[in-house]
Every structure is written in structure tokens, then in C-alpha cells.
Scaffold this active site. Structure first.
Site, PDB file in Angstrom:
ATOM      1  N   CYS A   9       0.828  -1.214   0.000  1.00  0.00           N
ATOM      2  CA  CYS A   9       0.000   0.000   0.000  1.00  0.00           C
ATOM      3  C   CYS A   9       0.862   1.263   0.000  1.00  0.00           C
ATOM      4  CB  CYS A   9      -0.911  -0.008   1.227  1.00  0.00           C
ATOM      5  SG  CYS A   9      -2.281   1.165   1.103  1.00  0.00           S
ATOM      6  N   ASP A 139      -6.343  -3.511  11.526  1.00  0.00           N
ATOM      7  CA  ASP A 139      -5.194  -2.626  11.720  1.00  0.00           C
ATOM      8  C   ASP A 139      -5.107  -2.274  13.206  1.00  0.00           C
ATOM      9  OD1 ASP A 139      -3.021  -1.064  11.149  1.00  0.00           O
ATOM     10  OD2 ASP A 139      -4.071   0.344   9.843  1.00  0.00           O
TER      11      ASP A 139
END
Length: 230
Positions: A9, A139
Site C-alpha cells: 500500500c 489494523d
């Protein structure tokens, strides 16, 4: 061999995109949150994706976006998946995904006191909210949007949920093998763990991270074979 999918990412440069593709990444993430050091405009993402080969997905990360923002990105680049990383409601995510015709994942920021049952309930609620819902990204909770390069307690992930999640938060070449062996997620997502600076990837770290995940895949496959033969 079990194959954990890998997303790199925060792509901002052509050479980083190429390094991730060459190393075997399954998906690349582009950040459309203007306060992030990894932010790219829809036009810049389109330029980067011009070098994207078939079967490598382009994921767009948003934080509390409007439909117009998401639509602008979907029209500019070959968007395969939306990632909602803010405080969007189930209804907002479902409506935006339906309007642009793209599946989505939602980030759940795990706290030290997060109950495993809450993760299962949250996934079930999202799945019921929309046929476009594709899965949960886990996360680490920080008092800000986006990752902080910190690991959360993986033991909080229910074993029945783990095979469906995208694991994120503080992953790097140093802990990727252990993370995949212990959690056995469907996919892993890394950003700062493969960088030399914010928004600037390191090709060697990308290759090392992917090799570490593949090493874990080989280990888990070997264990599964042993279990079947026992």
C-alpha cells in the site's frame, strides 16, 4: 501450497509499483486521503496504473469520502477494490460501493481491549449490509487515521475469522513470517514496513517482505500435510 495474498500500500512512484509487481504482489494500494504523506490524486493514480499488468489489483484507500470523491477515482483508474479506513457507517459504505459498482473492504482498528466476539459481530453486520462487502482489514488502533506501523495483539483475532481477514498493522520483513504462521490470514497489507521514507518504497524490503510471507506459506502447508498424514 497455501498462498497468502499480499498488498503493498501507499504506492506513489512508478519504480515502486514495478518493484512490487516484479516481487509478486497481488494488489497495490493507492491512498486518496489528502492528509497522508502517501496521498496521490486520481490523475496521478491513473498515470501509475498505466503500468499495471493483468491480474494485479488496484485498491483505493479512502477516509470518510464523499460519493463524488470515490466516483472520480473509479472513473480515472482501473479500480478493483475500495478500502474504507475512516468512520464510515455500514450504510455509507454500502451506498458508495453500489453507486460505483466496486466491492469494498473495511478497516477495523483493533484496541487492546477489543473483544474477539466484537470482530465476528462487526464482520457479520457488514456482510449483511451489502453484497459488495468483501472483507475486513484489521489494523492497529491509533488516535489518527491510517496506520502507525504498530502491531496489535494477534491473539484477539478469532480463529474462525482469521482465514477471511486482511492482516495489517506494523508488518515488516522481520515479523511477516511469524504473523502469517500464527494468524493464517487470507491476505496481508504493508506500507511503512517496506519503505525507506514516507511514501518512498524500498525494492529490497518489498522483495524481502514477500519472501517472508512465502516462507510462512511453505511452513503452514508443510504442517497441514503432516497433520493429514498423521
Amino acid at each position: 501450497m497455501q498462498r497468502t495474498r499480499i498488498k503493498i500500500c501507499g504506492i506513489t512512484r512508478e519504480q515502486d509499483l514495478r518493484a512490487a509487481v516484479d516481487a509478486g504482489a497481488d494488489a497495490l494500494g493507492f491512498v486518496f486521503y489528502s492528509k497522508s504523506p502517501r496521498y496521490v490524486t486520481p490523475a496521478r493514480a491513473a498515470e501509475l496504473c498505466a503500468g499495471l499488468p493483468p491480474f494485479v489489483g488496484a485498491v483505493a484507500l479512502f477516509v470518510n469520502p464523499s460519493l463524488e470523491e470515490v466516483r472520480a477515482v473509479a472513473e480515472a483508474m482501473p479500480l478493483s477494490l475500495i478500502q474504507f479506513h475512516g468512520d464510515e457507517t455500514d450504510e455509507q459504505c454500502a451506498a458508495i460501493a453500489a453507486a460505483v459498482g466496486r466491492p469494498y473492504v473495511r478497516a477495523f482498528r483493533v484496541k487492546p481491549d477489543t473483544a474477539p466476539a466484537a470482530l465476528l459481530e462487526w464482520e457479520a453486520a457488514n456482510r449483511a449490509a451489502s453484497p459488495w462487502f468483501s472483507g475486513v482489514l484489521l489494523d492497529t488502533y491509533v488516535d489518527a487515521y491510517g496506520g502507525a506501523g504498530k502491531v496489535f495483539d494477534w491473539s484477539l483475532i478469532p480463529k474462525e475469522l482469521a482465514p477471511r481477514v486482511v492482516l495489517s498493522g506494523g508488518l515488516s520483513v522481520h515479523n511477516a513470517t511469524d504473523a502469517v504462521v500464527r494468524v493464517r490470514p487470507f491476505a496481508v497489507d504493508v506500507s511503512s514496513g517496506v519503505e525507506e521514507g514516507k511514501g518512498i518504497k524500498d525494492a529490497r524490503k518489498i522483495a524481502g517482505f514477500i519472501a517472508a510471507v512465502r516462507a510462512a506459506d511453505a511452513t503452514t502447508s508443510s504442517e497441514s500435510s503432516h497433520e493429514r498424514s498423521s
